[in-house]
Motif scaffolding. Structure first.
Motif, PDB file in Angstrom:
ATOM      1  N   ILE A 309       0.860  -1.186   0.000  1.00  0.00           N
ATOM      2  CA  ILE A 309       0.000   0.000   0.000  1.00  0.00           C
ATOM      3  C   ILE A 309       0.894   1.233   0.000  1.00  0.00           C
ATOM      4  CG2 ILE A 309      -1.956  -1.083   1.201  1.00  0.00           C
ATOM      5  CD1 ILE A 309      -0.900   0.168   3.811  1.00  0.00           C
ATOM      6  N   PRO A 310       0.424   2.344  -0.587  1.00  0.00           N
ATOM      7  CA  PRO A 310       1.181   3.594  -0.450  1.00  0.00           C
ATOM      8  C   PRO A 310       1.205   4.031   1.015  1.00  0.00           C
ATOM      9  CG  PRO A 310      -0.454   3.738  -2.213  1.00  0.00           C
ATOM     10  CD  PRO A 310      -0.768   2.499  -1.432  1.00  0.00           C
ATOM     11  N   VAL A 311       2.293   4.649   1.425  1.00  0.00           N
ATOM     12  CA  VAL A 311       2.390   5.130   2.805  1.00  0.00           C
ATOM     13  C   VAL A 311       1.410   6.280   2.994  1.00  0.00           C
ATOM     14  CG1 VAL A 311       3.899   6.173   4.540  1.00  0.00           C
ATOM     15  CG2 VAL A 311       4.793   4.434   2.975  1.00  0.00           C
ATOM     16  N   GLY A 312       0.550   6.155   4.002  1.00  0.00           N
ATOM     17  CA  GLY A 312      -0.466   7.181   4.240  1.00  0.00           C
ATOM     18  C   GLY A 312       0.075   8.389   4.972  1.00  0.00           C
ATOM     19  N   TYR A 313      -0.619   9.516   4.840  1.00  0.00           N
ATOM     20  CA  TYR A 313      -0.241  10.742   5.543  1.00  0.00           C
ATOM     21  C   TYR A 313      -0.724  10.721   6.990  1.00  0.00           C
ATOM     22  CZ  TYR A 313      -0.215  15.608   7.033  1.00  0.00           C
ATOM     23  OH  TYR A 313      -0.027  16.768   7.754  1.00  0.00           O
ATOM     24  N   ALA A 314      -1.965  10.306   7.206  1.00  0.00           N
ATOM     25  CA  ALA A 314      -2.505  10.262   8.566  1.00  0.00           C
ATOM     26  C   ALA A 314      -1.703   9.284   9.412  1.00  0.00           C
ATOM     27  CB  ALA A 314      -3.976   9.835   8.524  1.00  0.00           C
ATOM     28  N   PRO A 315      -1.430   9.626  10.681  1.00  0.00           N
ATOM     29  CA  PRO A 315      -0.630   8.734  11.524  1.00  0.00           C
ATOM     30  C   PRO A 315      -1.151   7.304  11.586  1.00  0.00           C
ATOM     31  CG  PRO A 315      -0.897  10.864  12.593  1.00  0.00           C
ATOM     32  CD  PRO A 315      -1.763  10.890  11.373  1.00  0.00           C
ATOM     33  N   THR A 316      -2.471   7.151  11.617  1.00  0.00           N
ATOM     34  CA  THR A 316      -3.029   5.799  11.685  1.00  0.00           C
ATOM     35  C   THR A 316      -2.756   5.014  10.410  1.00  0.00           C
ATOM     36  OG1 THR A 316      -5.143   6.753  10.986  1.00  0.00           O
ATOM     37  CG2 THR A 316      -4.838   6.354  13.343  1.00  0.00           C
ATOM     38  N   LEU A 317      -2.786   5.711   9.268  1.00  0.00           N
ATOM     39  CA  LEU A 317      -2.487   5.050   7.999  1.00  0.00           C
ATOM     40  C   LEU A 317      -0.988   4.787   7.854  1.00  0.00           C
ATOM     41  CD1 LEU A 317      -4.839   7.026   5.575  1.00  0.00           C
ATOM     42  CD2 LEU A 317      -5.199   4.738   6.540  1.00  0.00           C
ATOM     43  N   GLU A 318      -0.177   5.764   8.230  1.00  0.00           N
ATOM     44  CA  GLU A 318       1.276   5.587   8.168  1.00  0.00           C
ATOM     45  C   GLU A 318       1.708   4.393   9.005  1.00  0.00           C
ATOM     46  OE1 GLU A 318       4.218   9.028   8.439  1.00  0.00           O
ATOM     47  OE2 GLU A 318       4.528   8.024  10.374  1.00  0.00           O
ATOM     48  N   ALA A 319       1.097   4.211  10.150  1.00  0.00           N
ATOM     49  CA  ALA A 319       1.459   3.114  11.053  1.00  0.00           C
ATOM     50  C   ALA A 319       1.258   1.751  10.398  1.00  0.00           C
ATOM     51  CB  ALA A 319       0.643   3.204  12.341  1.00  0.00           C
TER      52      ALA A 319
END
Length: 338
Positions: A309-319
């Protein structure tokens, strides 16, 4: 800060970024053909990797003819570096982050990597391309990629991924001593990490480093990683050690060439190999290591990498893209149970 070692040699406590700057400074002082070019070098680099430990930018030491600020055009920067190398210089080409280097992929992959082979060795491209990799907190999908497997796949390129301040000094010096194009991948979240750096210590490109080993009597598991993920693996190894699991952690340091002999020997001895990397697991370089060990030993092998998956911007997604020490422990326990 400087301290004296038992042997009388002097070491410094430096950040990872300062260690890289010191390696470049020492190499440039010894070899006038070394130049550096890229965006923001005049102000010390985006991460301070062109700023000496005394605070001065390297351009103050070497002038704008050797520390060269460029326009924002990665293809132009890399193309100029290839031309400089073919003309007898040894350029350090700064791409700011590996994600941006994709704008210069032809110059690096089709020109720098292949010139020596296509022209019978008449021309060589002794170039070091600094391509910082890895998740950069709150920087999202276009600034947080780990693309080392792409470059390890390309014949003609050397690929380096230092995990410590000492290695960022020693391996950058080794890269600058190489006559081939080197893709030098520093992690974006290691720049501020500090460590003792012995400027007299040399490291060859290729051999791995034992990052953790608290059991001289043998091991239950071999952990192999590189770059920032080495520190996560060491944290996991300490947790496993507290549970009575004997672990050896190998820091690969260079992905091409990689230390097949050391990895095969450790995996054969322990009987189990877990390869861990921050990059997406699908088609990651861990697959190459796992397959090689499976082909040449009887060890049981497993991989652990990020989801595709692409790395998310939101901390929950980035995690979701980060591999934690707890995940490494769980993967290790699952492998030990097989």
């Amino acid at each position: 800060m400087s301290t004296a070692t038992d042997s009388g040699q002097r070491t410094r406590t430096l950040t990872y970024a300062q260690a890289g700057a010191l390696a470049l400074q020492h190499s440039m002082q010894a070899r006038p053909e070394i130049v550096a070019l890229g965006e923001d070098l005049g102000r010390g680099g985006v991460f301070g990797q062109y700023r000496a430990s005394d605070g001065r930018c390297l351009v103050e030491l070497f002038g704008p003819q050797r520390i060269i600020d460029t326009p924002i055009s990665e293809a132009t920067i890399m193309g100029a570096g290839v031309g400089m190398a073919l003309a007898g210089l040894h350029p350090v080409v700064e791409m700011r982050v590996a994600d941006f280097a994709l704008c210069a992929i032809d110059e690096l992959v089709n020109q720098a990597a292949k010139n020596r082979f296509m022209f019978g060795g008449q021309g060589r491209v002794p170039l070091v391309a600094r391509l910082p990799i890895g998740i950069w907190t709150a920087s999202a999908a276009q600034h947080s990629q780990s693309l080392e497997a792409w470059f390890a796949h390309v014949p003609g390129l050397v690929v380096v991924a230092p995990a410590t301040a000492q290695d960022n000094y020693s391996l950058l010096q080794a890269a600058l001593a190489s006559g081939d194009p080197v893709v030098y991948m520093e992690h974006k979240e290691l720049w501020g990490m500090t460590g003792e750096v012995d400027s007299s210590a040399s490291v060859a490109l290729g051999p791995c480093r034992v990052a953790f080993d608290d059991s001289p009597s043998g091991h239950d598991l071999t952990l192999v990683s590189w770059s920032r993920q080495v520190h996560i693996c060491v944290e996991a190894a300490r947790s496993l050690a507290a549970q009575g699991v004997r672990v050896q952690v190998l820091d690969l340091r260079t992905l091409w060439p990689w230390d097949r002999e050391a990895v095969l020997a450790s995996s054969q001895a322990s009987g189990r190999l877990l390869v861990v990397h921050e990059a997406v697991q699908a088609a990651g370089f861990g697959a190459e290591i796992a397959a090689t060990v499976a082909e040449h030993t009887r060890a049981r092998v497993a991989r652990l990498g990020a989801p595709r998956i692409p790395v998310g911007y939101a901390p929950t997604l980035e995690a979701q893209s980060r591999i934690s020490a707890d995940q490494v422990v769980q993967a290790a326990q699952a492998l030990l149970a097989r």
